[in-house]
Motif scaffolding. Structure first.
Motif, short mmCIF file in Angstrom:
data_model
loop_
_atom_site.label_atom_id
_atom_site.label_comp_id
_atom_site.label_asym_id
_atom_site.label_seq_id
_atom_site.Cartn_x
_atom_site.Cartn_y
_atom_site.Cartn_z
N ARG A 248 7.95 16.07 7.28
CA ARG A 248 8.81 14.88 7.10
C ARG A 248 8.22 14.14 5.90
NH1 ARG A 248 8.45 10.25 6.73
NH2 ARG A 248 6.30 10.24 7.40
N PHE A 249 9.16 13.70 4.98
CA PHE A 249 8.57 12.58 4.03
C PHE A 249 9.85 11.88 3.55
CE2 PHE A 249 10.62 14.09 0.03
CZ PHE A 249 11.11 15.41 0.42
N SER A 250 9.64 10.61 3.05
CA SER A 250 10.65 9.70 2.79
C SER A 250 11.10 10.15 1.32
CB SER A 250 10.33 8.50 2.92
OG SER A 250 9.79 8.25 4.31
N HIS B 247 12.81 9.79 -2.47
CA HIS B 247 13.53 8.68 -3.39
C HIS B 247 14.66 9.26 -4.05
CE1 HIS B 247 9.59 6.78 -2.47
NE2 HIS B 247 10.13 5.70 -2.78
N TRP C 264 18.53 4.94 -4.73
CA TRP C 264 18.53 6.11 -3.91
C TRP C 264 19.28 6.14 -2.53
CZ3 TRP C 264 16.04 4.73 0.47
CH2 TRP C 264 15.01 3.81 0.50
N HIS D 38 14.81 8.13 5.08
CA HIS D 38 13.94 7.13 4.41
C HIS D 38 13.97 5.80 4.89
CE1 HIS D 38 11.70 6.03 0.38
NE2 HIS D 38 11.41 5.09 1.07
N GLN D 39 13.00 5.43 5.85
CA GLN D 39 13.11 4.25 6.40
C GLN D 39 12.77 3.13 5.17
OE1 GLN D 39 11.26 3.99 9.96
NE2 GLN D 39 10.99 6.07 10.27
N PHE D 40 13.64 1.88 5.47
CA PHE D 40 13.42 0.94 4.34
C PHE D 40 13.64 -0.48 4.91
CE2 PHE D 40 17.57 0.17 2.57
CZ PHE D 40 18.35 1.22 3.09
N ARG D 41 13.17 -1.31 4.43
CA ARG D 41 13.16 -2.81 4.45
C ARG D 41 13.65 -3.61 3.13
NH1 ARG D 41 14.49 -7.20 4.30
NH2 ARG D 41 13.56 -9.15 5.22
N ALA D 42 13.91 -2.84 2.22
CA ALA D 42 14.23 -3.49 0.73
C ALA D 42 15.65 -3.57 0.92
CB ALA D 42 13.95 -2.54 -0.19
N ARG E 67 0.21 12.14 -1.80
CA ARG E 67 0.31 11.36 -0.39
C ARG E 67 -0.89 10.79 0.10
NH1 ARG E 67 4.22 14.48 3.29
NH2 ARG E 67 5.02 12.16 4.10
N ARG F 122 -3.16 9.29 3.14
CA ARG F 122 -3.12 9.06 4.52
C ARG F 122 -4.69 8.83 4.85
NH1 ARG F 122 1.72 8.74 4.50
NH2 ARG F 122 3.25 9.41 6.13
C1 LIG Z 1 9.43 -0.19 8.65
C2 LIG Z 1 9.37 0.57 7.40
C3 LIG Z 1 9.66 -0.23 6.22
C4 LIG Z 1 9.73 0.33 4.83
N1 LIG Z 1 10.32 -0.08 3.81
C5 LIG Z 1 10.50 0.68 2.77
C6 LIG Z 1 11.10 0.07 1.49
O1 LIG Z 1 11.56 -1.12 1.64
N2 LIG Z 1 11.16 0.77 0.43
C7 LIG Z 1 10.77 2.04 0.27
O2 LIG Z 1 10.78 2.77 -0.68
N3 LIG Z 1 10.04 2.75 1.39
C8 LIG Z 1 9.93 1.94 2.58
N4 LIG Z 1 9.40 2.67 3.46
C9 LIG Z 1 8.85 3.85 3.47
C10 LIG Z 1 7.34 3.98 3.67
O3 LIG Z 1 6.95 3.52 2.17
C11 LIG Z 1 6.85 5.62 3.79
O4 LIG Z 1 7.22 6.09 4.94
C12 LIG Z 1 5.33 5.64 3.43
O5 LIG Z 1 5.13 5.30 2.18
C13 LIG Z 1 4.89 6.86 3.77
O6 LIG Z 1 5.62 7.89 2.89
P1 LIG Z 1 6.45 9.17 3.76
O7 LIG Z 1 7.34 8.66 4.66
O8 LIG Z 1 7.01 9.85 2.61
O9 LIG Z 1 5.07 9.88 4.55
C14 LIG Z 1 9.38 1.66 4.89
C15 LIG Z 1 8.84 2.58 5.97
C16 LIG Z 1 8.98 2.05 7.32
C17 LIG Z 1 8.50 2.71 8.41
#
Ligand SMILES: Cc1cc2nc3c(=O)[nH]c(=O)nc-3n(C[C@H](O)[C@H](O)[C@H](O)COP(=O)(O)O)c2cc1C
Length: 186
Positions: free
Chosen positions: A18-20, A22, A80, A130-134, A169, A171
């Motif tokens: 798993r990764f997030s 872009h 994205w 990809h979870q986000f708050r933006a 990445r 950790r």
């Molecule tokens: C609650 C939460 C909010 C996040 N908000 C953003 C965001 O606003 N923009 C973004 O690009 N990634 C966001 N992320 C993704 C994290 O940056 C990402 O999970 C973290 O850098 C680790 O990378 P990975 O998921 O690829 O392992 C968010 C993740 C979580 C869980």
């Protein structure tokens, strides 16, 4: 020696992989079956007192609900998230009966677990998350108008990744996880 910045070979491939992303592939759809399985995975998450304080607003490109979400994305996530096959708004029920006095201490914790279930299920379906708050929280809350007590916490873009995991990445080490709460301030 094992690189501490690579997932250990011992953890489950669904977690290690798993990764997030872009970048999402706009041609990768999230079909009804996949969407149903994501909800089903969330449904079976544990929660304090089995309160299940989570809720989701889901929309796919081409659906009218999707157009309600797009204007509220921040420029950074819009780059994205628009290409993802599914956008999920995550909500939790923090307060009961419209009073700030009755507060569930674990509502956000429980929602996080439900979203983690969803993320792993997505991975099992070959989909990335990809979870986000933006996004504009106030604007989106006005747009969706959840019931009293419910709050929007985050969004999740789900779809086909159009890129692999990024280089570098970072950790914290496993040892750090066990010592950090008692270590002198870093
Ligand atoms: C609650 C939460 C909010 C996040 N908000 C953003 C965001 O606003 N923009 C973004 O690009 N990634 C966001 N992320 C993704 C994290 O940056 C990402 O999970 C973290 O850098 C680790 O990378 P990975 O998921 O690829 O392992 C968010 C993740 C979580 C869980």
């Amino acid at each position: 020696m094992r690189d501490p910045q690579e997932p250990s070979g011992g953890i489950h491939p669904l977690l290690a992989g798993r990764f997030s992303p872009h970048r999402f592939d706009p041609s990768a759809v999230v079909d009804d079956r996949a969407l149903g399985l994501l909800l089903e995975a969330a449904r079976w998450a544990p929660s304090a007192g089995n309160s299940q304080p989570w809720g989701f607003f889901m929309a796919r490109p081409g659906e009218p609900e999707h157009d309600r979400l797009l204007p509220h994305l921040a420029p950074s996530s819009a780059r994205w998230a628009v290409d993802a096959g599914l956008l999920v708004v995550t909500l939790t029920r923090r307060h009961f009966d419209d009073t700030p006095l009755l507060y569930s201490e674990f509502a956000d914790y429980d929602l996080g677990q439900a979203v983690a279930h969803m993320a792993v299920q997505a991975q099992a379906l070959g989909l990335a998350t990809h979870q986000f708050r933006a996004f504009d929280l106030e604007g989106l809350t006005k747009e969706l108008g959840p019931n009293p007590g419910w709050v929007i916490v985050s969004m999740v873009a789900v779809g086909g990744a159009a890129e692999g995991p990024p280089e570098g990445r970072h950790r914290r080490t496993a040892a750090h996880l066990r010592s950090a709460p008692w270590s002198p301030a870093e």
